[in-house]
Design a protein around this motif. Structure first.
Motif, PDB file in Angstrom:
ATOM      1  N   SER A  55       0.811  -1.218   0.000  1.00  0.00           N
ATOM      2  CA  SER A  55       0.000   0.000   0.000  1.00  0.00           C
ATOM      3  C   SER A  55       0.841   1.263   0.000  1.00  0.00           C
ATOM      4  N   PHE A  56       2.062   1.167   0.520  1.00  0.00           N
ATOM      5  CA  PHE A  56       2.936   2.342   0.617  1.00  0.00           C
ATOM      6  C   PHE A  56       4.296   1.966   0.031  1.00  0.00           C
ATOM      7  N   PRO A  57       4.791   2.744  -0.918  1.00  0.00           N
ATOM      8  CA  PRO A  57       5.995   2.370  -1.672  1.00  0.00           C
ATOM      9  C   PRO A  57       7.186   1.988  -0.806  1.00  0.00           C
ATOM     10  N   ASP A  58       7.450   2.740   0.227  1.00  0.00           N
ATOM     11  CA  ASP A  58       8.606   2.448   1.069  1.00  0.00           C
ATOM     12  C   ASP A  58       8.242   1.671   2.331  1.00  0.00           C
ATOM     13  N   GLY A  59       6.964   1.263   2.426  1.00  0.00           N
ATOM     14  CA  GLY A  59       6.536   0.511   3.604  1.00  0.00           C
ATOM     15  C   GLY A  59       6.318   1.361   4.832  1.00  0.00           C
ATOM     16  N   GLU A  60       6.419   2.692   4.665  1.00  0.00           N
ATOM     17  CA  GLU A  60       6.247   3.611   5.787  1.00  0.00           C
ATOM     18  C   GLU A  60       4.877   4.295   5.687  1.00  0.00           C
ATOM     19  N   VAL A  61       4.108   4.268   6.780  1.00  0.00           N
ATOM     20  CA  VAL A  61       2.790   4.900   6.811  1.00  0.00           C
ATOM     21  C   VAL A  61       2.966   6.389   7.120  1.00  0.00           C
TER      22      VAL A  61
END
Length: 434
Positions: A55-61
């Motif tokens: 859901s998030f390109p870098d895995g960071e919300v």
């Protein structure tokens, strides 16, 4: 569907997952409710790191989404304590003290049917198989009692989920009925025996004709039992045996067996106007026999083949260090005497009279339920009935749980009464923020 209760609205885990998913702008399936005892120390819900990367390109919300999660506030959502990212992924921890207080303060919403439940369709005939043979209190074994407690619980759960539940059979013994009532088990106590006996008689005629037509008359038939070739008969009528035990073959059918099936058949005839499920609650030692009854019903009554039958098997109940396990009644009386002894040790000679007897009986009933239902239904329950085993100190004891629930309830009531009268400081009891 699991549920907690908050304020005046019940909170369902599926709805919490949906709300968390909406706030995260992701499907609710990315969230998991924690069940591991170790992980529950630090979190209640989790989005794994791998799911975050989708859901998030870098895995960071983004920080604003985390703030959105923390700001979720609705009567049907639990209060959140923290939301943060870690090596495992995105975790949410509930404000458990506040949640527990809400649950303890008002659990009435949990007792209401689900708002989304469909009240017009599904019928469940709940067959507590051991009760068919419970003709006396001495015949009610511990495994039977476990099945009866589970059946009663399922009746409540299914009703709350919008099902029309019809318990079977009517309890055949007055003393068994009174004993179950003492434990809070609500089960029908009367039925039309004449119609059942008529059905039994027609079943007998049918089976005798089948035996003669099958050329099985060389075997001596008992007046009280009829020998039926289940497997051969099932193949002849093109009945699938998938899911049945592979060694299901000959069955010596007794009158009690026919009476069991007749009660089920009468229930279906009297109740069914829409799709129906028969849920059999069975103790594990009777699982094979119930499969025979299931197939026998389908053979004798072709219309029953349209009825969905499901079997829920209860594991055994083992009494430790005992060669002769007690009956359910003996078990209850033993636990009651131990509960009385523990109460006398705790409160002294004031433990006497009708009011105390009512309290001891209530505590014993609750402790018995705790002991027999705290274990997953397929697993074995181990009971230690030695005199020193029941205690209010061991955290795994039913007596411990019941005494401390009652103690906490009394403390809360006393403090709130004192606060309302102005004799206690700090207002009504509230959970600490820790």
């Amino acid at each position: 569907m699991e549920a907690e209760t908050c304020g005046t609205a019940a909170v369902y885990v599926s709805e919490v997952l949906r709300a968390l998913g909406n706030a995260l702008q992701a499907p609710p399936t990315v969230w998991f409710k924690e069940s591991s005892q170790k992980n529950l120390r630090s979190r209640d819900f989790l989005v794994p790191r791998g799911a975050l990367r989708k859901s998030f390109p870098d895995g960071e919300v983004p920080a604003e989404l985390i703030l959105t999660l923390l700001s979720l506030d609705a009567p049907d959502l639990p209060p959140l304590r923290q939301c943060l990212q870690c090596d495992a992924g995105l975790v949410v921890q509930l404000d458990r003290p506040a949640l527990f207080y809400r649950v303890l303060r008002d659990f009435a919403p949990y007792l209401k049917p689900l708002p989304s439940a469909d009240h017009g369709q599904d019928i469940v005939i709940l067959n507590c198989a051991p009760l068919h043979s419970a003709k006396s209190l001495d015949a009610l074994r511990l495994s039977h009692l476990r099945a009866a407690l589970l059946a009663d619980h399922l009746a409540e759960v299914l009703t709350l989920n919008g099902k029309h539940v019809y318990p079977v059979p009517a309890v055949p013994s007055k003393e068994v009925e009174e004993f179950l009532s003492q434990l809070g088990i609500s089960w029908p106590s009367s039925g039309d025996t004449s119609l059942v006996e008529e059905t039994v008689s027609s079943f007998k005629d049918f089976l005798r004709d089948c035996v003669q037509n099958a050329g099985d008359g060389n075997h001596t038939q008992s007046p009280d039992e009829i020998r039926v070739q289940l497997k051969t008969s099932a193949e002849k009528h093109n009945l699938t045996l998938e899911g049945y035990a592979p060694n299901l073959d000959f069955f010596l059918v007794s009158e009690d067996d026919l009476r069991h099936v007749a009660r089920l058949q009468r229930s279906v005839q009297d109740l069914v106007t829409s799709p129906c499920t028969v849920l059999h609650i069975i103790s594990c030692e009777e699982e094979f026999h119930q499969q025979k009854l299931d197939l026998l019903w389908r053979l004798m009554v072709p219309s029953s083949r349209d009825v969905t039958q499901k079997h829920l098997i209860c594991g055994p109940v083992k009494v430790l260090n005992s060669t002769a396990p007690p009956s359910s009644s003996q078990y209850f009386q033993l636990r009651k005497s131990q509960m009385l002894e523990a109460s006398v040790m705790k409160y002294g000679e004031s433990v006497k009279g009708d009011s105390w007897d009512e309290i001891i009986t209530s505590l014993t009933s609750a402790a018995v339920k705790f002991e027999l239902m705290a274990t997953p239904h397929r697993s074995q329950v181990n009971l230690n009935l030695e005199d020193g085993n029941i205690t209010t100190k061991g955290t795994k004891s039913g007596a411990f749980v019941m005494y401390n629930c009652a103690r906490l309830a009394t403390m809360f009531d006393s403090y709130n009464d004192a606060a309302s009268e102005g004799t206690a400081s700090g207002g009504q009891w509230r959970p600490s923020g820790g």
